[in-house]
Design an enzyme around this catalytic site. Structure first.
Site, PDB file in Angstrom:
ATOM      1  N   HIS A 100       0.940  -1.171   0.051  1.00  0.00           N
ATOM      2  CA  HIS A 100       0.252  -0.002   0.177  1.00  0.00           C
ATOM      3  C   HIS A 100       0.846   1.187  -0.042  1.00  0.00           C
ATOM      4  CE1 HIS A 100      -2.222   3.015   2.384  1.00  0.00           C
ATOM      5  NE2 HIS A 100      -2.992   3.015   1.488  1.00  0.00           N
ATOM      6  N   SER A 101       0.540   2.090  -0.853  1.00  0.00           N
ATOM      7  CA  SER A 101       1.034   3.460  -0.983  1.00  0.00           C
ATOM      8  C   SER A 101       2.729   3.653  -0.986  1.00  0.00           C
ATOM      9  CB  SER A 101       0.673   4.160   0.335  1.00  0.00           C
ATOM     10  OG  SER A 101       0.893   5.668   0.296  1.00  0.00           O
TER      11      SER A 101
END
Length: 291
Positions: A100-101
Site C-alpha cells: 500500500h502507498s
C-alpha cells in the site's frame, strides 16, 4: 481458522518485526505498508486471504521495527535489502508482494530489480514513486537535509491517553477512519513516563535526498515482469498522480481496478471486496494456490 502470530527477523544487528497470517502452506506473500503506518495496515485484509501465507512487516523506522542510526532520510530503495533478507530467512526463493502507498512504490521497484524473485505484485493506491527532474536535484537534496535537521531537533509529541493518540492519527496529514486509526495505534503507539506516543522514527518525516527521474521510473516499469494488480480508490490519492495512465501502459501485464473508497480503502472500508479481486487475479494467472 487462520493462525495469526508475531514474527521477528534479524537484519545484521537490527530487528524487523511484523505479523504473520497463515499456516505455512499457502502462497507466500510479503506485505508492505505505507508511510508512517505499520503492518496493522493489513489487519482487515490479510485474514480474508485464507489460502495465503502473509508476512506483513513493520518497515524500518515504523511500528515496532528498528530505527536506522544513520543521519539521513528513509529512501524507499533502502528497504529492498531488508525485505530480501526476510525472504531468505523464510526460505522463500519466490514470493508475492502485497503493498500500500509507499510500500507499493517499494514493491514495484523491488519487483523490477529482482524479477526472478517475484511472481505477483498487488499494489494499493500507488504504482511508482513520483519522479523529479534532474534540474530539481539540488533543491531536493537541500529540502531533505533541512527537514532532517529539523526532525532531529523536534521534540516528540506525547498524549495524555491512548485515545488522544488515536485522534491525532484520525486527523493526520491524510485523514483516517477511527477503526483504521485505532488498528494502527494498537501497534504503533507506545507508553512512557511522559505519556503515549507514536513510535515512528522522526527521521521518516524527511523527504528523500534524491528522487528518480521520469526516465528512471519508466525503466523500472519496463522491467516489471510479474503480473501486476493495481487497486485504486475513487476518492484516493493516486488519481492525482501525473502520468499515471502513461505509466500503466508501460507495464506488460497489468490490471487496474477502481473501487469506492479513499487512500486507505484496503482497511475496514473495502477489505472484503479487495480480497475477492486478489483471489480472482491469482486464479486468472494460475499462480500460487491456483497452480
Amino acid at each position: 481458522m487462520m493462525q495469526t502470530r508475531e514474527v521477528e527477523f534479524s537484519v545484521l544487528s537490527n530487528t524487523l518485526r511484523g505479523v504473520r497470517w497463515g499456516n505455512g502452506g499457502g502462497t507466500p506473500v510479503i506485505a508492505l505498508h505505507g508511510w508512517l503506518d505499520n503492518c496493522a495496515s493489513f489487519e482487515f485484509l490479510a485474514p480474508k486471504l485464507e489460502r495465503f501465507d502473509i508476512v506483513a512487516l513493520d518497515l524500518p523506522g515504523h511500528g515496532r521495527s528498528y530505527h536506522r542510526e544513520h543521519v539521513g532520510a528513509y529512501n524507499i530503495w533502502q528497504d529492498i535489502a531488508d525485505i530480501l533478507l526476510v525472504a531468505e530467512q523464510l526460505n522463500w526463493p519466490v514470493f508475492s508482494l502485497l503493498a500500500h502507498s509507499r510500500g507499493a512504490m517499494i514493491a514495484s521497484i523491488l519487483a523490477a530489480s529482482f524479477p526472478e524473485k517475484i511472481d505477483i505484485v498487488i499494489l494499493i493506491e500507488s504504482l511508482v514513486p513520483e519522479p523529479s527532474s534532474a534540474h530539481d536535484a539540488p533543491a531536493q537534496l537541500s529540502s531533505s537535509v533541512r527537514n532532517l535537521m529539523a526532525s532531529l531537533n523536534r521534540e516528540r509529541r506525547y498524549y495524555p491517553s491512548f485515545e488522544k493518540a488515536v485522534a491525532a492519527r484520525v486527523n493526520g496529514i491524510i485523514p483516517l477512519g477511527y477503526a483504521d486509526a485505532r488498528a494502527l495505534a494498537r501497534r504503533g503507539v507506545m507508553l512512557s513516563g511522559q505519556g503515549y506516543y507514536w513510535a515512528n522514527d522522526s527521521k521518516a518525516m524527511a523527504p528523500s535526498e534524491v528522487k528518480f527521474t521520469a526516465e528512471q521510473v519508466r525503466a523500472f516499469l519496463g522491467c516489471l515482469a510479474a503480473p501486476v494488480l493495481v487497486i485504486v480508490g475513487n476518492e484516493g490519492l493516486i488519481k492525482n498522480f501525473a502520468g499515471f495512465t502513461e505509466y500503466v501502459s508501460l507495464v506488460s501485464d497489468i490490471k487496474v481496478v477502481e473501487l469506492e473508497g479513499d487512500h486507505f480503502l484496503h482497511m475496514s472500508l473495502q477489505a472484503t471486496e479487495i480480497a475477492q479481486y486478489v483471489n480472482s487475479f491469482y486464479r486468472l494467472k494460475g499462480i500460487g494456490v491456483y497452480e
